[in-house]
Design a protein around this motif. Structure first.
Motif, mmCIF file in Angstrom:
data_model
loop_
_atom_site.group_PDB
_atom_site.id
_atom_site.type_symbol
_atom_site.label_atom_id
_atom_site.label_comp_id
_atom_site.label_asym_id
_atom_site.label_seq_id
_atom_site.Cartn_x
_atom_site.Cartn_y
_atom_site.Cartn_z
ATOM 1 N N ARG A 2 39.090 -63.996 -35.285
ATOM 2 C CA ARG A 2 39.716 -64.789 -36.338
ATOM 3 C C ARG A 2 41.241 -64.742 -36.188
ATOM 4 N NH1 ARG A 2 37.105 -62.762 -40.738
ATOM 5 N NH2 ARG A 2 38.534 -61.011 -40.772
ATOM 6 N N LYS B 216 34.757 -59.872 -35.057
ATOM 7 C CA LYS B 216 35.015 -61.057 -35.897
ATOM 8 C C LYS B 216 36.470 -61.106 -36.339
ATOM 9 C CE LYS B 216 30.454 -62.001 -37.786
ATOM 10 N NZ LYS B 216 29.643 -62.100 -39.009
ATOM 11 N N PRO C 272 40.613 -72.401 -36.547
ATOM 12 C CA PRO C 272 39.584 -71.428 -36.928
ATOM 13 C C PRO C 272 38.452 -72.116 -37.689
ATOM 14 C CG PRO C 272 41.774 -70.662 -37.523
ATOM 15 C CD PRO C 272 41.928 -72.074 -37.067
#
Length: 168
Positions: A17, A13, A86
């Motif tokens: 990101r 993650k 994002p």
């Protein structure tokens, strides 16, 4: 090797990101992350050990991005069809949405060298030393780029809020 794969999975993650913020769209970010993970797993398949998996993954991601940027520079300008930023985990208020959009635009205006440091330290919470390792830079350079990047972001964000600038 299963331990390394678990550690790699725990950082996916964060890698995604950072990659999304770095390149500006999810498709390219996913490609960067996939290549970084592939290289890390390949490195460990020979029985080699990685001391700090997180820093190693961000270093690989940075190197893959640098390689792609050099290839892209040689190939010419490419235009992406869908420019996604994002993804936020939950719906934000209208004001927060506007601020996030403005911050994303301001980040994209930073030179990549400053943006990388701002994202690693500010968004990913890396220590200066860890960011320096990931980017292959001296810690003083990281601190300097971070300072200049933060200052430029403040300038860009205050410009966006001035009356008459078309933004609130």
């Amino acid at each position: 090797m299963p331990g390394v794969q678990d550690e790699v999975e725990a950082h996916l993650k964060s890698l995604r990101r950072y990659a999304c913020a770095l390149v500006g769209n999810t498709a390219d970010a996913d490609d960067l992350v996939q290549e970084a993970v592939k290289r890390a797993i390949y490195y460990c398949s020979d029985g080699r050990e990685i001391k700090d998996v997180r820093a190693y993954l961000f270093t690989i991601l940075h190197n893959v991005r640098t390689d792609q940027a050099l290839k892209s520079k040689r190939a010419g300008t490419q235009v992406t069809i869908d420019d996604e930023g994002p993804q936020l985990p939950s719906a934000a208020s209208q004001e927060s949405t506007v601020e996030c959009r403005q911050l994303g635009q301001a980040l994209r205006q930073l030179p990549e060298s400053q943006r990388q440091v701002v994202l690693l330290v500010g968004m990913e919470g890396m220590a200066y030393r860890e960011a320096a390792e990931a980017l292959g830079l001296p810690i003083g350079t990281v601190m300097s780029r971070l300072n200049r990047g933060r200052q430029r972001l403040r300038e860009l964000m205050s410009t966006d809020r001035r009356p008459g600038s078309g933004r609130t």
